[in-house]
Write a protein that holds these residues in place. Structure first.
Motif, PDB file in Angstrom:
ATOM      1  N   UNK A  68       0.796  -0.972   0.194  1.00 25.07           N
ATOM      2  CA  UNK A  68       0.444  -0.119   0.003  1.00 25.07           C
ATOM      3  C   UNK A  68       0.933   0.878  -0.702  1.00 25.07           C
ATOM      4  N   UNK A  69       0.693   2.272  -0.924  1.00 22.16           N
ATOM      5  CA  UNK A  69       1.809   3.630  -1.131  1.00 22.16           C
ATOM      6  C   UNK A  69       0.922   4.155  -0.700  1.00 22.16           C
ATOM      7  N   UNK A  70       1.082   5.472   0.310  1.00 22.99           N
ATOM      8  CA  UNK A  70      -0.262   5.834   0.926  1.00 22.99           C
ATOM      9  C   UNK A  70       0.583   7.444   0.080  1.00 22.99           C
ATOM     10  N   UNK A  71      -0.003   8.456  -0.529  1.00 26.04           N
ATOM     11  CA  UNK A  71       0.052   9.952  -1.192  1.00 26.04           C
ATOM     12  C   UNK A  71      -0.940  10.769   0.098  1.00 26.04           C
ATOM     13  N   UNK A  72      -0.283  12.361   0.256  1.00 25.04           N
ATOM     14  CA  UNK A  72      -1.297  13.223   0.882  1.00 25.04           C
ATOM     15  C   UNK A  72      -1.667  14.252  -0.090  1.00 25.04           C
ATOM     16  N   UNK A  73      -2.500  14.742  -0.389  1.00 28.55           N
ATOM     17  CA  UNK A  73      -2.175  15.967  -1.925  1.00 28.55           C
ATOM     18  C   UNK A  73      -3.819  16.424  -1.353  1.00 28.55           C
ATOM     19  N   UNK A  74      -3.677  17.647  -1.131  1.00 29.77           N
ATOM     20  CA  UNK A  74      -4.893  18.552  -1.468  1.00 29.77           C
ATOM     21  C   UNK A  74      -5.890  18.303  -0.574  1.00 29.77           C
ATOM     22  N   UNK A  75      -5.443  18.357   0.267  1.00 29.31           N
ATOM     23  CA  UNK A  75      -6.621  17.842   1.725  1.00 29.31           C
ATOM     24  C   UNK A  75      -7.059  16.386   1.410  1.00 29.31           C
ATOM     25  N   UNK A  76      -5.925  15.010   1.010  1.00 26.33           N
ATOM     26  CA  UNK A  76      -7.025  14.080   1.306  1.00 26.33           C
ATOM     27  C   UNK A  76      -5.618  12.325   0.954  1.00 26.33           C
ATOM     28  N   UNK A  77      -5.956  11.549   1.251  1.00 30.22           N
ATOM     29  CA  UNK A  77      -4.593  10.557   1.262  1.00 30.22           C
ATOM     30  C   UNK A  77      -5.192   9.535   0.003  1.00 30.22           C
ATOM     31  N   UNK A  78      -4.130   9.523  -0.867  1.00 32.27           N
ATOM     32  CA  UNK A  78      -5.021   8.138  -1.321  1.00 32.27           C
ATOM     33  C   UNK A  78      -3.796   7.122  -1.478  1.00 32.27           C
ATOM     34  N   UNK A  79      -4.482   5.407  -1.530  1.00 29.87           N
ATOM     35  CA  UNK A  79      -3.516   4.414  -0.993  1.00 29.87           C
ATOM     36  C   UNK A  79      -3.751   4.189  -2.712  1.00 29.87           C
ATOM     37  N   UNK A  80      -2.474   3.392  -2.591  1.00 24.64           N
ATOM     38  CA  UNK A  80      -2.488   2.863  -4.242  1.00 24.64           C
ATOM     39  C   UNK A  80      -2.044   1.861  -3.667  1.00 24.64           C
ATOM     40  N   UNK A  81      -2.584   0.226  -3.878  1.00 22.02           N
ATOM     41  CA  UNK A  81      -2.215  -0.886  -3.465  1.00 22.02           C
ATOM     42  C   UNK A  81      -1.666  -1.263  -4.894  1.00 22.02           C
ATOM     43  N   UNK A  82      -0.285  -1.643  -4.420  1.00 24.45           N
ATOM     44  CA  UNK A  82       0.477  -2.538  -5.852  1.00 24.45           C
ATOM     45  C   UNK A  82       0.513  -3.656  -5.138  1.00 24.45           C
ATOM     46  N   UNK A  83       0.239  -4.695  -6.631  1.00 20.65           N
ATOM     47  CA  UNK A  83       0.529  -6.574  -6.319  1.00 20.65           C
ATOM     48  C   UNK A  83       1.104  -6.695  -7.199  1.00 20.65           C
ATOM     49  N   UNK A  84       2.017  -7.693  -7.402  1.00 16.99           N
ATOM     50  CA  UNK A  84       2.474  -7.987  -8.420  1.00 16.99           C
ATOM     51  C   UNK A  84       3.420  -6.723  -9.615  1.00 16.99           C
ATOM     52  N   UNK A  85       4.554  -5.402  -8.753  1.00 15.65           N
ATOM     53  CA  UNK A  85       4.366  -4.777  -9.641  1.00 15.65           C
ATOM     54  C   UNK A  85       3.354  -3.871  -9.650  1.00 15.65           C
ATOM     55  N   UNK A  86       1.826  -3.812 -10.060  1.00 14.06           N
ATOM     56  CA  UNK A  86       1.122  -3.558 -11.075  1.00 14.06           C
ATOM     57  C   UNK A  86      -0.034  -2.963 -10.150  1.00 14.06           C
ATOM     58  N   UNK A  87      -0.384  -1.988 -10.070  1.00  9.53           N
ATOM     59  CA  UNK A  87      -1.591  -1.046  -9.472  1.00  9.53           C
ATOM     60  C   UNK A  87      -2.592  -2.098  -9.218  1.00  9.53           C
ATOM     61  N   UNK A  88      -3.518  -2.513  -8.344  1.00  8.41           N
ATOM     62  CA  UNK A  88      -4.828  -3.677  -8.521  1.00  8.41           C
ATOM     63  C   UNK A  88      -6.004  -2.518  -7.600  1.00  8.41           C
ATOM     64  N   UNK A  89      -5.928  -1.129  -7.500  1.00 10.61           N
ATOM     65  CA  UNK A  89      -6.433  -0.134  -6.872  1.00 10.61           C
ATOM     66  C   UNK A  89      -6.666   0.325  -6.125  1.00 10.61           C
ATOM     67  N   UNK A  90      -7.213   1.899  -6.420  1.00  2.00           N
ATOM     68  CA  UNK A  90      -7.396   2.832  -5.198  1.00  2.00           C
ATOM     69  C   UNK A  90      -8.038   3.169  -4.536  1.00  2.00           C
ATOM     70  N   UNK A  91      -8.043   4.169  -3.056  1.00  5.98           N
ATOM     71  CA  UNK A  91      -8.838   4.204  -2.526  1.00  5.98           C
ATOM     72  C   UNK A  91      -8.681   6.237  -2.109  1.00  5.98           C
ATOM     73  N   UNK A  92      -9.595   6.813  -2.095  1.00 11.77           N
ATOM     74  CA  UNK A  92      -9.497   8.718  -1.587  1.00 11.77           C
ATOM     75  C   UNK A  92     -10.171   8.864  -0.161  1.00 11.77           C
ATOM     76  N   UNK A  93      -9.678   9.184   1.329  1.00 12.94           N
ATOM     77  CA  UNK A  93      -9.924   9.286   1.904  1.00 12.94           C
ATOM     78  C   UNK A  93      -9.811  10.297   2.330  1.00 12.94           C
ATOM     79  N   UNK A  94     -11.069  11.059   1.705  1.00 14.37           N
ATOM     80  CA  UNK A  94     -10.935  12.228   1.789  1.00 14.37           C
ATOM     81  C   UNK A  94     -11.346  12.768   3.864  1.00 14.37           C
ATOM     82  N   UNK A  95     -10.348  13.986   3.921  1.00 12.96           N
ATOM     83  CA  UNK A  95     -10.469  14.418   5.650  1.00 12.96           C
ATOM     84  C   UNK A  95     -10.943  15.540   5.906  1.00 12.96           C
ATOM     85  N   UNK A  96     -12.011  15.326   6.644  1.00 18.92           N
ATOM     86  CA  UNK A  96     -13.369  17.013   6.769  1.00 18.92           C
ATOM     87  C   UNK A  96     -12.783  17.696   7.943  1.00 18.92           C
TER      88      UNK A  96
END
Length: 96
Positions: A68-96
């Motif tokens: 799980x690679x986590x990035x914080x950008x513009x008031x939100x957290x983006x989690x990119x799930x990497x499986x086998x060297x490829x993107x498997x999923x994106x999740x965006x967590x909005x901070x309130x």
């Protein structure tokens, strides 16, 4: 009490979004893109987590399944799930 529970569940469900593509400036990342492409467009992650610990087989410098690679950008957290060297999923967590 029941109304409050429903309200809390609706509120919580509105703060996490899973996507199959993610816009980064004028570029788009999609599920199936390589981990290298993620690094090219988003840079090094703020946090790199291994939710399922590696038990062996891959050297430490290679990607293990389920990163799980986590990035914080513009008031939100983006989690990119990497499986086998490829993107498997994106999740965006909005901070309130």
């Amino acid at each position: 009490m029941f109304r409050h529970l429903i309200f809390i569940l609706l509120l919580a469900s509105g703060t996490v979004h899973a996507e199959t593509s993610l816009r980064i400036n004028n570029k788009v990342l999609t599920v199936g893109d390589s981990a290298v492409r993620v690094l090219q467009l988003m840079g090094e992650p703020t946090i790199r987590a291994f939710p399922n610990p590696q038990t062996g087989g891959l050297p430490n410098n290679q990607l293990a399944s389920g990163e799980h690679w986590q990035y914080t950008q513009n008031g939100k957290t983006i989690i990119v799930t990497i499986v086998g060297g490829r993107v498997a999923n994106f999740e965006t967590l909005y901070q309130q």
